[in-house]
Scaffold this motif. Structure first.
Motif, PDB file in Angstrom:
ATOM      1  N   TYR A 282      11.939 -10.508  23.678  1.00 22.96           N
ATOM      2  CA  TYR A 282      12.373  -9.895  22.244  1.00 22.96           C
ATOM      3  C   TYR A 282      13.825  -9.931  21.415  1.00 22.96           C
ATOM      4  CZ  TYR A 282       8.141  -8.817  24.723  1.00 22.96           C
ATOM      5  OH  TYR A 282       6.389  -8.383  24.936  1.00 22.96           O
ATOM      6  N   SER A 283      13.532  -9.525  20.350  1.00 23.92           N
ATOM      7  CA  SER A 283      14.906  -9.679  19.597  1.00 23.92           C
ATOM      8  C   SER A 283      15.841  -8.534  21.179  1.00 23.92           C
ATOM      9  CB  SER A 283      15.031  -8.608  18.683  1.00 23.92           C
ATOM     10  OG  SER A 283      14.280  -7.554  19.112  1.00 23.92           O
ATOM     11  N   LYS A 284      16.860  -9.019  21.033  1.00 24.45           N
ATOM     12  CA  LYS A 284      18.249  -8.349  21.948  1.00 24.45           C
ATOM     13  C   LYS A 284      18.375  -7.395  20.632  1.00 24.45           C
ATOM     14  CE  LYS A 284      19.770 -12.744  24.220  1.00 24.45           C
ATOM     15  NZ  LYS A 284      21.082 -13.159  23.754  1.00 24.45           N
ATOM     16  N   LYS A 285      18.336  -5.728  21.401  1.00 27.23           N
ATOM     17  CA  LYS A 285      19.124  -4.555  20.786  1.00 27.23           C
ATOM     18  C   LYS A 285      19.305  -4.124  21.943  1.00 27.23           C
ATOM     19  CE  LYS A 285      15.764  -5.095  16.443  1.00 27.23           C
ATOM     20  NZ  LYS A 285      14.502  -4.300  16.072  1.00 27.23           N
ATOM     21  N   ASN A 286      19.329  -2.924  21.586  1.00 28.15           N
ATOM     22  CA  ASN A 286      20.197  -1.670  22.249  1.00 28.15           C
ATOM     23  C   ASN A 286      18.974  -0.777  23.079  1.00 28.15           C
ATOM     24  OD1 ASN A 286      21.289  -0.118  24.822  1.00 28.15           O
ATOM     25  ND2 ASN A 286      23.107   0.465  22.734  1.00 28.15           N
ATOM     26  N   ARG A 287      18.156  -1.293  24.002  1.00 29.70           N
ATOM     27  CA  ARG A 287      17.004  -0.345  23.951  1.00 29.70           C
ATOM     28  C   ARG A 287      17.456   0.677  25.003  1.00 29.70           C
ATOM     29  NH1 ARG A 287      12.985  -3.479  22.033  1.00 29.70           N
ATOM     30  NH2 ARG A 287      13.935  -5.809  21.621  1.00 29.70           N
ATOM     31  N   SER A 288      18.701   1.314  25.647  1.00 32.62           N
ATOM     32  CA  SER A 288      18.921   2.422  26.406  1.00 32.62           C
ATOM     33  C   SER A 288      18.642   3.249  25.361  1.00 32.62           C
ATOM     34  CB  SER A 288      20.091   2.599  27.021  1.00 32.62           C
ATOM     35  OG  SER A 288      21.394   2.436  25.951  1.00 32.62           O
ATOM     36  N   LYS A 289      18.795   3.841  24.630  1.00 31.84           N
ATOM     37  CA  LYS A 289      19.202   5.010  23.602  1.00 31.84           C
ATOM     38  C   LYS A 289      17.159   5.746  23.799  1.00 31.84           C
ATOM     39  CE  LYS A 289      22.354   3.982  20.508  1.00 31.84           C
ATOM     40  NZ  LYS A 289      22.883   3.669  19.212  1.00 31.84           N
ATOM     41  N   ARG A 290      16.497   5.106  23.599  1.00 40.86           N
ATOM     42  CA  ARG A 290      15.042   5.222  23.981  1.00 40.86           C
ATOM     43  C   ARG A 290      14.591   5.662  24.884  1.00 40.86           C
ATOM     44  NH1 ARG A 290      12.518   5.625  18.429  1.00 40.86           N
ATOM     45  NH2 ARG A 290      13.526   5.279  17.315  1.00 40.86           N
ATOM     46  N   ARG A 291      14.492   4.829  26.047  1.00 37.62           N
ATOM     47  CA  ARG A 291      14.359   4.695  27.603  1.00 37.62           C
ATOM     48  C   ARG A 291      14.000   6.409  28.081  1.00 37.62           C
ATOM     49  NH1 ARG A 291      17.022   0.971  29.438  1.00 37.62           N
ATOM     50  NH2 ARG A 291      17.035  -0.308  28.661  1.00 37.62           N
ATOM     51  N   MET A 292      13.345   6.316  28.318  1.00 40.34           N
ATOM     52  CA  MET A 292      12.778   7.572  29.311  1.00 40.34           C
ATOM     53  C   MET A 292      12.654   7.588  30.923  1.00 40.34           C
ATOM     54  SD  MET A 292      10.039   8.979  26.448  1.00 40.34           S
ATOM     55  CE  MET A 292       8.387   7.501  26.938  1.00 40.34           C
ATOM     56  N   TRP A 293      13.644   7.125  31.252  1.00 35.82           N
ATOM     57  CA  TRP A 293      13.197   6.593  32.548  1.00 35.82           C
ATOM     58  C   TRP A 293      15.268   5.833  33.141  1.00 35.82           C
ATOM     59  CZ3 TRP A 293      14.471   1.484  34.487  1.00 35.82           C
ATOM     60  CH2 TRP A 293      13.733   0.325  33.554  1.00 35.82           C
ATOM     61  N   ARG A 294      15.437   6.153  34.244  1.00 39.78           N
ATOM     62  CA  ARG A 294      16.114   5.915  34.694  1.00 39.78           C
ATOM     63  C   ARG A 294      16.030   5.357  36.284  1.00 39.78           C
ATOM     64  NH1 ARG A 294      21.591   9.556  33.870  1.00 39.78           N
ATOM     65  NH2 ARG A 294      22.376   6.677  34.432  1.00 39.78           N
ATOM     66  N   LEU A 295      16.692   4.343  37.018  1.00 39.01           N
ATOM     67  CA  LEU A 295      16.556   3.944  38.559  1.00 39.01           C
ATOM     68  C   LEU A 295      17.558   5.160  38.713  1.00 39.01           C
ATOM     69  CD1 LEU A 295      17.069   0.684  37.682  1.00 39.01           C
ATOM     70  CD2 LEU A 295      14.435   2.118  38.503  1.00 39.01           C
ATOM     71  N   LYS A 296      16.965   5.296  40.506  1.00 36.40           N
ATOM     72  CA  LYS A 296      18.380   5.571  41.096  1.00 36.40           C
ATOM     73  C   LYS A 296      19.630   4.611  41.677  1.00 36.40           C
ATOM     74  CE  LYS A 296      15.822   9.471  43.085  1.00 36.40           C
ATOM     75  NZ  LYS A 296      15.458  10.090  44.785  1.00 36.40           N
TER      76      LYS A 296
END
Length: 541
Positions: A400-414
């Protein structure tokens, strides 16, 4: 009257106790209660004193063999631990148990027990006694790790992989967290080619190496060196080093199998793609859909390097896809008409490429592939294949196109609590560093999280947690929800996008809320592991 018996009263005969001569009711023992208690002790097999272990650092008691429990004085949990410490209770019947008050600073706990036991036939004796528990101090494993100096380690597991990226290590980190394989570590250091895990005991290093052998393809060797020797007591102190090398082939790598390896795997390839990395490598021939598993032992017998890795991938624009009837599982052979993204719109260069991911491509999609015709590689990688003709292009993944998707991410990793090695920290020297290691690690972490979003099979093997900063309760908070308003869907309860932010792709895959787990402790809460520096800074840009 004659022939009629006189009525009799139902009184029991009275006898004298065989020991003290007291008149008692007849019983099988022929002894009074006082003499029975003097002659028989039903608590003789139960110890009257015992020890329990208490950790002053975390205020927990040891429940053998190695479980530590937080208990208050005179609590049910503490009473359970005390009773389980006593041997011989299975020979009697426990009727009641409780505490007797003692001074809190006396390091003594008195437990009152009431037991019963059948001493003679139809004769049950009940007895009450007190057991004294002495509280001894002992550090639990967690407090030992917190108080231990990193220089006091006894075993270190050095995990290395000689590749240009950290994709395998990021995946391995999540497997370690999921299976709690890092609980015994006293420290973790990041090195340019891998990680070092420090342990207080050699057995812990052996157990961790065994875990690695079950999740990734490795080979390992052990070394030790003498630290000190006490000639008087003839004792030695060693430090042990476990060198673990992960196979230098990663997911999506393009490899050319040596002739002996290809023959051993049923004549596959020899040009193959790596589709999965676990205890063995799963490979596929992108032109015949033949698959095989390459074991670590076979690789180390005939080692080879990857022809091209994902760092050398080229982005293509898919113009047309024609699927064939050749299918195997989720794979499907297809003929794709594609152009490199840098050429699309500027010239008419089109390429007809045979690919195995026909089920995942549609006209207008972007895909990653290898431009073998224009690539520079070592000819030794093709040794043994005199007439091998390599294709010009190999497409292996939709992107997919390269974008900063972290702002819409609803999950995280330990993340593991790691620290950078001194060699990776800039000490002010004039030595030229290609890239800031912290920024490089943050960029690779973002790439790995995007891989998780796009690969459902990869997500199923690790734990993904809800981000409490992004996902709010269904009803929201008192400050942002009006009375009578309907709760917003989870997808809408995300930080609002700033003005001018690029719109998100509608077709970009999102991690379903059903796959997310509760229980994530963020790094700003007490006792939470510190992530690699630079991750949060990238999200806030």
């Amino acid at each position: 009257m004659d022939g009629v018996a006189a009525p009799t009263t139902g009184t029991l005969p009275t006898i004298l106790c065989c020991l003290c001569g007291t008149a008692i009711t007849s019983n099988p023992s022929n002894m009074c209660v006082s003499c029975i208690r003097g002659q028989v002790d039903i608590t003789e097999s139960i110890p009257k004193t015992a020890s329990i272990y208490y950790c002053k650092g975390c205020a927990r008691y040891l429940q053998p063999p190695k479980h530590w429990v937080a208990c208050e004085l005179e609590s049910k949990e503490l009473l359970t631990i005390c009773i389980k410490k006593l041997k011989g209770l299975n020979k009697v019947k426990l009727i009641d148990a409780g505490f007797r008050w003692t001074e809190p600073h006396s390091r003594r706990i008195h437990v009152r027990l009431l037991v019963q036991k059948e001493v003679f036939q139809n004769t049950i004796l009940q007895q009450e006694f007190v057991v004294e528990f002495v509280v001894d101090y002992q550090q639990c494993d967690m407090c030992q790790r917190d108080a231990a100096d990193l220089d006091e380690w006894q075993a270190v597991v050095q995990v290395r992989q000689k590749v240009q990226h950290k994709r395998t290590f990021l995946y391995l980190e999540q497997l370690i967290i999921k299976h709690s394989a890092h609980e015994d570590t006293v420290g973790i250091k990041v090195h340019p080619d891998g990680l070092d895990f420090y342990f207080m005991h050699r057995s812990q290093g052996i157990r961790f190496t065994s875990f690695l052998n079950h999740v990734v393809p490795i080979r390992s060797k052990q070394a030790d060196h003498l630290v000190s020797h006490d000639a008087n007591s003839n004792t030695y102190r060693y430090k042990y080093t476990f060198s673990v090398e992960i196979l230098p082939i990663c997911k999506d790598d393009l490899v050319v199998l040596p002739p002996k390896v290809a023959t051993h795997l049923g004549g596959i390839g020899p040009l193959v793609l790596v589709t999965k990395v676990s205890q063995a490598l799963t490979i596929i021939d992108p032109f015949t859909l033949q698959t095989a598993e390459l074991a670590a032992a076979l690789y180390w017998r005939y080692p080879f390097q990857a022809l091209m890795s994902i760092k050398q991938a080229t982005e293509f624009f898919i113009m047309d896809v024609e699927k064939s009837e050749d299918r195997k599982g989720k794979w499907c052979l297809a003929d794709a008409t594609a152009a490199r993204s840098v050429d699309y719109g500027s010239n008419d260069n089109q390429h007809f490429i045979r690919t195995h991911i026909g089920n995942f491509l549609r006209p207008g999609d972007l895909a990653l592939g290898y431009d073998i015709g224009n690539a520079v590689y070592n000819d030794n990688l093709l040794a043994g294949h005199k007439k091998l003709e390599l294709p010009d292009f190999v497409i292996f993944k939709r992107t997919y196109s390269k974008k900063n998707r972290s702002k819409r991410r609803m999950w995280r990793l330990k993340r593991l609590n790691m620290e950078l090695d001194e060699s990776m920290v800039d000490t002010g020297s004039h030595k030229r560093v290609p890239m800031d290691p912290i920024a490089k690690m943050a960029a690779e972490q973002e790439e790995f999280m995007q891989d998780l979003e796009q690969d459902k099979d990869l997500r199923s093997t690790i734990n993904i947690y809800k981000d409490p900063k992004r996902i709010q309760p269904a009803g929201g908070t008192d400050m942002d929800v009006d009375e009578g308003a309907q709760p917003k869907p989870v997808k809408q309860v995300v930080a609002a996008a700033e003005d001018g932010e690029e719109e998100e792709d509608e077709e970009y895959p999102e991690v379903p809320i059903e796959e997310l787990l509760e229980g994530l402790v963020l790094e700003d809460e007490p006792g939470a592991p510190a992530p690699v520096p630079g991750e949060d800074e990238q999200e806030e840009e």
